[in-house]
Design a protein around this motif. Structure first.
Motif, PDB file in Angstrom:
ATOM      1  N   LEU A  30      10.674 -12.694   2.910  1.00 55.19           N
ATOM      2  CA  LEU A  30      11.615 -11.260   2.146  1.00 55.19           C
ATOM      3  C   LEU A  30      10.592 -10.818   1.105  1.00 55.19           C
ATOM      4  O   LEU A  30      10.382  -9.857   0.624  1.00 55.19           O
ATOM      5  CB  LEU A  30      12.679 -11.406   1.353  1.00 55.19           C
ATOM      6  N   ALA A  31       9.265 -11.572   1.211  1.00 52.31           N
ATOM      7  CA  ALA A  31       8.162 -11.711  -0.441  1.00 52.31           C
ATOM      8  C   ALA A  31       7.027 -10.949   0.204  1.00 52.31           C
ATOM      9  O   ALA A  31       6.306  -9.974  -0.286  1.00 52.31           O
ATOM     10  CB  ALA A  31       7.435 -13.056  -0.310  1.00 52.31           C
ATOM     11  N   VAL A  32       7.063 -10.229   1.864  1.00 49.97           N
ATOM     12  CA  VAL A  32       5.931  -9.242   1.684  1.00 49.97           C
ATOM     13  C   VAL A  32       6.789  -8.517   1.918  1.00 49.97           C
ATOM     14  O   VAL A  32       6.232  -7.800   1.097  1.00 49.97           O
ATOM     15  CB  VAL A  32       5.587 -10.231   3.350  1.00 49.97           C
ATOM     16  N   LEU A  36       4.364  -5.219  -0.612  1.00 55.52           N
ATOM     17  CA  LEU A  36       3.978  -4.304   0.140  1.00 55.52           C
ATOM     18  C   LEU A  36       4.688  -2.765  -1.154  1.00 55.52           C
ATOM     19  O   LEU A  36       4.096  -2.432  -1.773  1.00 55.52           O
ATOM     20  CB  LEU A  36       5.288  -3.969   1.538  1.00 55.52           C
ATOM     21  N   LEU A  37       5.906  -2.727  -1.450  1.00 55.26           N
ATOM     22  CA  LEU A  37       6.800  -2.203  -2.028  1.00 55.26           C
ATOM     23  C   LEU A  37       6.281  -1.775  -3.839  1.00 55.26           C
ATOM     24  O   LEU A  37       5.967  -1.409  -4.135  1.00 55.26           O
ATOM     25  CB  LEU A  37       8.198  -2.929  -2.277  1.00 55.26           C
ATOM     26  N   LEU A  38       5.972  -3.206  -3.935  1.00 61.44           N
ATOM     27  CA  LEU A  38       4.506  -3.166  -5.537  1.00 61.44           C
ATOM     28  C   LEU A  38       3.627  -2.850  -5.477  1.00 61.44           C
ATOM     29  O   LEU A  38       3.360  -2.420  -6.096  1.00 61.44           O
ATOM     30  CB  LEU A  38       5.094  -4.964  -6.093  1.00 61.44           C
ATOM     31  N   ILE A  39       3.114  -2.563  -4.207  1.00 63.98           N
ATOM     32  CA  ILE A  39       1.435  -1.687  -3.049  1.00 63.98           C
ATOM     33  C   ILE A  39       2.127  -0.649  -3.675  1.00 63.98           C
ATOM     34  O   ILE A  39       1.525   0.125  -4.485  1.00 63.98           O
ATOM     35  CB  ILE A  39       0.590  -2.373  -3.491  1.00 63.98           C
ATOM     36  N   ALA A  43       1.330   2.847  -6.255  1.00 64.82           N
ATOM     37  CA  ALA A  43      -0.295   4.054  -5.239  1.00 64.82           C
ATOM     38  C   ALA A  43       0.917   5.449  -5.452  1.00 64.82           C
ATOM     39  O   ALA A  43       0.210   6.901  -5.497  1.00 64.82           O
ATOM     40  CB  ALA A  43      -0.449   3.509  -4.396  1.00 64.82           C
ATOM     41  N   THR A  44       1.742   5.148  -4.597  1.00 65.82           N
ATOM     42  CA  THR A  44       2.665   6.715  -4.507  1.00 65.82           C
ATOM     43  C   THR A  44       3.098   8.073  -5.384  1.00 65.82           C
ATOM     44  O   THR A  44       2.578   8.781  -5.140  1.00 65.82           O
ATOM     45  CB  THR A  44       3.845   6.611  -3.312  1.00 65.82           C
ATOM     46  N   SER A  45       2.871   7.013  -6.459  1.00 64.21           N
ATOM     47  CA  SER A  45       3.343   8.145  -7.031  1.00 64.21           C
ATOM     48  C   SER A  45       2.104   7.972  -8.218  1.00 64.21           C
ATOM     49  O   SER A  45       1.880   9.528  -8.850  1.00 64.21           O
ATOM     50  CB  SER A  45       4.419   6.757  -8.762  1.00 64.21           C
TER      51      SER A  45
END
Length: 103
Positions: A30-32, A36-39, A43-45
């Motif tokens: 669940l942490a992976v 990834l979402l937090l990175i 970056a996308t924004s």
């Protein structure tokens, strides 16, 4: 400690260790995606924001160029009309004005 108690407690320890390993695996799994979402999300924004700024500035630049071209064309047209009026004799210019109701 009796053998029966020892076997029971050993089984309990094994079950607890197995449960602990499962929780550690679940936490990692669940942490992976969370990491990834937090990175990826910021970056996308950031990249989409920079793209929007670039497109906005390009659109503004194109608008300014179009306005400048229209102004230059209008000035050329006015210059040509003035040149034609200056080249015509005064009587011919008056006849042109009468024939062309826009002037």
């Amino acid at each position: 400690m009796e053998d029966g108690e020892r076997i029971y407690l050993t089984g309990q320890i094994w079950k607890l260790e197995q449960s602990n390993r499962r929780w550690k695996r679940a936490t990692f799994v669940l942490a992976v995606p969370l990491a990834l979402l937090l990175i990826v999300a910021p970056a996308t924004s950031f990249l989409l924001g920079m793209l929007h700024i670039r497109q906005t500035s390009k659109a503004a630049q194109m608008e300014m160029e179009a306005r400048a071209a229209a102004e230059a064309a209008r000035q050329r047209a006015n210059g040509q009309q003035a040149k034609q009026a200056a080249e015509m004799p005064h009587g011919a210019a008056d006849k042109n004005r009468e024939a062309d109701p826009q002037n």
